[in-house]
Design a protein around this motif. Structure first.
Motif, PDB file in Angstrom:
ATOM      1  N   VAL A 101       2.219  13.013  -5.925  1.00  0.00           N
ATOM      2  CA  VAL A 101       2.422  11.980  -5.294  1.00  0.00           C
ATOM      3  C   VAL A 101       1.880  12.152  -3.901  1.00  0.00           C
ATOM      4  O   VAL A 101       1.011  11.118  -3.389  1.00  0.00           O
ATOM      5  N   LYS A 102       2.045  13.361  -3.062  1.00  0.00           N
ATOM      6  CA  LYS A 102       1.253  13.465  -2.117  1.00  0.00           C
ATOM      7  C   LYS A 102      -0.124  13.298  -2.010  1.00  0.00           C
ATOM      8  O   LYS A 102      -0.840  13.061  -0.946  1.00  0.00           O
ATOM      9  N   GLN A 103      -0.602  14.127  -3.117  1.00  0.00           N
ATOM     10  CA  GLN A 103      -2.170  14.187  -3.351  1.00  0.00           C
ATOM     11  C   GLN A 103      -2.793  12.700  -3.293  1.00  0.00           C
ATOM     12  O   GLN A 103      -3.832  12.573  -3.037  1.00  0.00           O
ATOM     13  N   MET A 104      -1.864  11.965  -4.337  1.00  0.00           N
ATOM     14  CA  MET A 104      -2.629  10.653  -4.562  1.00  0.00           C
ATOM     15  C   MET A 104      -2.599  10.015  -3.307  1.00  0.00           C
ATOM     16  O   MET A 104      -3.515   9.283  -3.079  1.00  0.00           O
ATOM     17  N   GLU A 105      -1.526   9.950  -2.470  1.00  0.00           N
ATOM     18  CA  GLU A 105      -1.254   9.237  -1.215  1.00  0.00           C
ATOM     19  C   GLU A 105      -2.371   9.592  -0.349  1.00  0.00           C
ATOM     20  O   GLU A 105      -3.240   8.733   0.166  1.00  0.00           O
TER      21      GLU A 105
ATOM     22  N   PHE B 208     -13.848   2.818   2.393  1.00  0.00           N
ATOM     23  CA  PHE B 208     -14.043   1.722   1.815  1.00  0.00           C
ATOM     24  C   PHE B 208     -14.154   0.538   3.018  1.00  0.00           C
ATOM     25  O   PHE B 208     -15.117  -0.050   3.246  1.00  0.00           O
ATOM     26  N   GLN B 209     -13.299   0.703   4.201  1.00  0.00           N
ATOM     27  CA  GLN B 209     -13.139  -0.118   5.592  1.00  0.00           C
ATOM     28  C   GLN B 209     -14.367   0.410   6.277  1.00  0.00           C
ATOM     29  O   GLN B 209     -14.935  -0.648   6.926  1.00  0.00           O
ATOM     30  N   GLU B 210     -14.785   1.463   6.396  1.00  0.00           N
ATOM     31  CA  GLU B 210     -15.962   1.748   6.995  1.00  0.00           C
ATOM     32  C   GLU B 210     -17.311   1.072   6.213  1.00  0.00           C
ATOM     33  O   GLU B 210     -18.234   0.664   7.070  1.00  0.00           O
ATOM     34  N   TYR B 211     -17.214   1.099   5.102  1.00  0.00           N
ATOM     35  CA  TYR B 211     -18.345   0.432   4.323  1.00  0.00           C
ATOM     36  C   TYR B 211     -18.376  -1.007   4.688  1.00  0.00           C
ATOM     37  O   TYR B 211     -19.350  -1.778   5.083  1.00  0.00           O
ATOM     38  N   LEU B 212     -17.252  -1.540   4.627  1.00  0.00           N
ATOM     39  CA  LEU B 212     -16.960  -3.126   4.970  1.00  0.00           C
ATOM     40  C   LEU B 212     -17.391  -3.346   6.474  1.00  0.00           C
ATOM     41  O   LEU B 212     -18.019  -4.373   6.715  1.00  0.00           O
TER      42      LEU B 212
ATOM     43  N   GLN C 146       0.740  -1.193   0.071  1.00  0.00           N
ATOM     44  CA  GLN C 146      -0.008  -0.128   0.013  1.00  0.00           C
ATOM     45  C   GLN C 146       0.870   1.295   0.258  1.00  0.00           C
ATOM     46  O   GLN C 146       1.203   1.944   1.125  1.00  0.00           O
ATOM     47  N   GLU C 147       1.295   1.524  -1.210  1.00  0.00           N
ATOM     48  CA  GLU C 147       2.252   2.904  -1.524  1.00  0.00           C
ATOM     49  C   GLU C 147       1.849   3.292  -2.859  1.00  0.00           C
ATOM     50  O   GLU C 147       1.221   2.641  -3.635  1.00  0.00           O
ATOM     51  N   VAL C 148       2.025   4.586  -3.017  1.00  0.00           N
ATOM     52  CA  VAL C 148       1.868   5.231  -4.425  1.00  0.00           C
ATOM     53  C   VAL C 148       2.904   4.618  -5.245  1.00  0.00           C
ATOM     54  O   VAL C 148       4.267   4.602  -4.981  1.00  0.00           O
ATOM     55  N   ILE C 149       2.375   4.062  -6.434  1.00  0.00           N
ATOM     56  CA  ILE C 149       3.277   3.427  -7.273  1.00  0.00           C
ATOM     57  C   ILE C 149       3.241   4.143  -8.693  1.00  0.00           C
ATOM     58  O   ILE C 149       2.296   4.538  -9.114  1.00  0.00           O
ATOM     59  N   TYR C 150       4.380   4.478  -9.405  1.00  0.00           N
ATOM     60  CA  TYR C 150       4.430   5.241 -10.627  1.00  0.00           C
ATOM     61  C   TYR C 150       4.720   4.528 -11.527  1.00  0.00           C
ATOM     62  O   TYR C 150       5.714   3.505 -11.526  1.00  0.00           O
ATOM     63  N   VAL C 151       4.067   4.399 -12.812  1.00  0.00           N
ATOM     64  CA  VAL C 151       3.938   3.900 -13.989  1.00  0.00           C
ATOM     65  C   VAL C 151       4.397   4.639 -15.113  1.00  0.00           C
ATOM     66  O   VAL C 151       3.631   5.600 -15.715  1.00  0.00           O
ATOM     67  N   PRO C 152       5.752   4.810 -15.495  1.00  0.00           N
ATOM     68  CA  PRO C 152       6.154   5.761 -16.422  1.00  0.00           C
ATOM     69  C   PRO C 152       5.723   5.714 -17.832  1.00  0.00           C
ATOM     70  O   PRO C 152       5.459   6.609 -18.712  1.00  0.00           O
ATOM     71  N   ASN C 153       5.358   4.515 -18.484  1.00  0.00           N
ATOM     72  CA  ASN C 153       4.674   4.130 -19.512  1.00  0.00           C
ATOM     73  C   ASN C 153       3.638   2.835 -19.438  1.00  0.00           C
ATOM     74  O   ASN C 153       4.267   1.834 -19.354  1.00  0.00           O
ATOM     75  N   VAL C 154       2.525   3.304 -19.645  1.00  0.00           N
ATOM     76  CA  VAL C 154       1.652   2.049 -19.440  1.00  0.00           C
ATOM     77  C   VAL C 154       1.533   1.099 -20.524  1.00  0.00           C
ATOM     78  O   VAL C 154       1.358  -0.158 -20.041  1.00  0.00           O
TER      79      VAL C 154
ATOM     80  N   VAL D 180      -5.433  11.228  -0.855  1.00  0.00           N
ATOM     81  CA  VAL D 180      -6.857  10.854  -1.523  1.00  0.00           C
ATOM     82  C   VAL D 180      -6.871   9.181  -1.164  1.00  0.00           C
ATOM     83  O   VAL D 180      -8.053   8.741  -0.946  1.00  0.00           O
ATOM     84  N   GLY D 181      -5.733   8.665  -1.629  1.00  0.00           N
ATOM     85  CA  GLY D 181      -5.946   6.926  -1.573  1.00  0.00           C
ATOM     86  C   GLY D 181      -6.232   6.572  -0.047  1.00  0.00           C
ATOM     87  O   GLY D 181      -6.953   5.596   0.038  1.00  0.00           O
ATOM     88  N   PHE D 182      -5.563   7.203   1.046  1.00  0.00           N
ATOM     89  CA  PHE D 182      -5.830   6.673   2.262  1.00  0.00           C
ATOM     90  C   PHE D 182      -7.180   7.229   2.743  1.00  0.00           C
ATOM     91  O   PHE D 182      -7.884   6.406   3.466  1.00  0.00           O
TER      92      PHE D 182
END
Length: 357
Positions: free
Chosen positions: A139-143, A153-157, A78-86, A145-147
């Motif tokens: 990266v910070k924004q992605m992390e 999602f966990q509250e829903y579960l 569980q961390e931000v992963i960068y994909v340089p070329n899909v 929003v992701g958390f």
């Protein structure tokens, strides 16, 4: 078709719709703050796959293989992963959704986990070379929003999923049920039908496109239906009656009841139930005919007998005249008896015909 009736019943929230209401706004927020052209979220065990397009400001259902996603991405940390070329990344090869990327698009993805730290989904943004936002900030924004989404999602579960019924198999629902989504372009995004509905409604008697079939189910073109539901505002339910002919040319009557929810601006999700009341309509027609026969046809001999008995009450007739009056009463009563027998046979035949509808 009858005029629609509208109702403001309590809001209906099936399990799948709750996920959309909780998570769709987060997808929109992610695209807005990162200025990414598209953001997406896939939760494979929940059968939730959603894409948000920033330019058009609309949502779309992703067409992905959940099992393939699960096998590819369930081992990520569980961390931000960068994909340089899909196009050339092994994790994303042979996945239908990513095959359309041909301009060296980049990805930032973040795994979504359950309470046991098992990866259950993936949220991501699609970047192009024109995106100028500082990479570290992205990266910070992605992390962040992701958390946040992971917490939702966990509250829903924890608090909602177990209290709701399991995922309904629409095909096996014991009623004529359907589900559909219509977008701002007044086009059909998705549709599902129960087997009972497919057996009963003439719309499934011939092979045609999904949009034409839905138009037949609704008894109006999709564009007209979209105009109708877009005016509902705070009213969430409606119903109306219509008739249509089956392949044998016989007319069938349906009552359609709809629940409408606006999933995003201009995009509506409709849950509908159809009731075939052709038999009830036929019974009603027979009943109307019976009422007419009793009130008009049978009234004539009754009035005749009543008039003759009134003459007798006047006590001004001799014996021969009374014999003539009683003969007329007997004739009229025999006529009425024969008519009642004939009417019974007619209604019995109509009843047999109704049973075979």
């Amino acid at each position: 078709m009858s005029l629609p009736k509208y109702f403001s019943n309590p809001y209906f929230q099936p399990q799948h719709q709750i996920l959309h209401q909780k998570l769709n706004p987060v997808l929109k927020m992610l695209a807005s703050i990162t200025q990414a052209p598209q953001s997406f979220l896939a939760l494979w065990d929940e059968d939730y796959q959603q894409l948000y397009n920033l330019e058009n400001e609309n949502y779309a259902q992703l067409n992905i293989d959940c099992q393939l996603f699960k096998s590819r991405f369930s081992k990520l940390n569980q961390e931000v992963i960068y994909v340089p070329n899909v196009r050339f990344h092994t994790l994303f090869q042979n996945i239908e959704f990513f095959k359309s990327f041909i301009n060296e698009e980049q990805l930032l993805i973040f795994p979504i986990v359950d309470n046991q730290e098992n990866v259950k989904g993936l949220i991501g943004i699609i970047l192009t070379k024109a995106d100028n936002l500082a990479f570290d900030l992205l990266v910070k924004q992605m992390e962040s929003v992701g958390f946040y989404l992971n917490q939702l999602f966990q509250e829903y579960l924890d608090h909602q999923k177990n209290k709701l019924p399991n995922h309904l198999n629409l095909e096996n629902l014991p009623t004529s049920f359907f589900e559909a989504e219509i977008n701002q372009q007044q086009s059909l995004v998705s549709s599902n039908f129960s087997k009972t509905l497919m057996r009963k409604h003439p719309a499934f008697a011939t092979d045609c496109s999904a949009e034409k079939r839905m138009s037949k189910l609704l008894s109006m073109p999709l564009a007209d239906f979209y105009t109708l539901i877009s005016k509902i505002k705070d009213k969430q339910n409606m119903e109306y009656v219509y008739s249509c002919s089956n392949p044998e040319g016989l007319k069938q009557y349906f009552l359609i009841k709809l629940h409408i929810a606006e999933m995003s601006p201009g995009q509506y999700r409709c849950l509908g139930v159809l009731e075939d009341f052709t038999v009830q309509k036929a019974y009603s027609s027979v009943l109307d005919q019976m009422i007419f026969d009793i009130s008009h046809v049978m009234r004539r001999p009754v009035v005749t007998m009543k008039g003759l008995t009134n003459l007798i009450d006047m006590d001004i007739f001799d014996r021969e005249e009374l014999k003539e009056i009683t003969h007329k009463i007997k004739t009229v009563s025999n006529e009425m008896e024969e008519y009642i027998r004939a009417m019974f046979k007619i209604y019995e035949a109509k009843q047999d015909a109704i049973y075979h509808l």
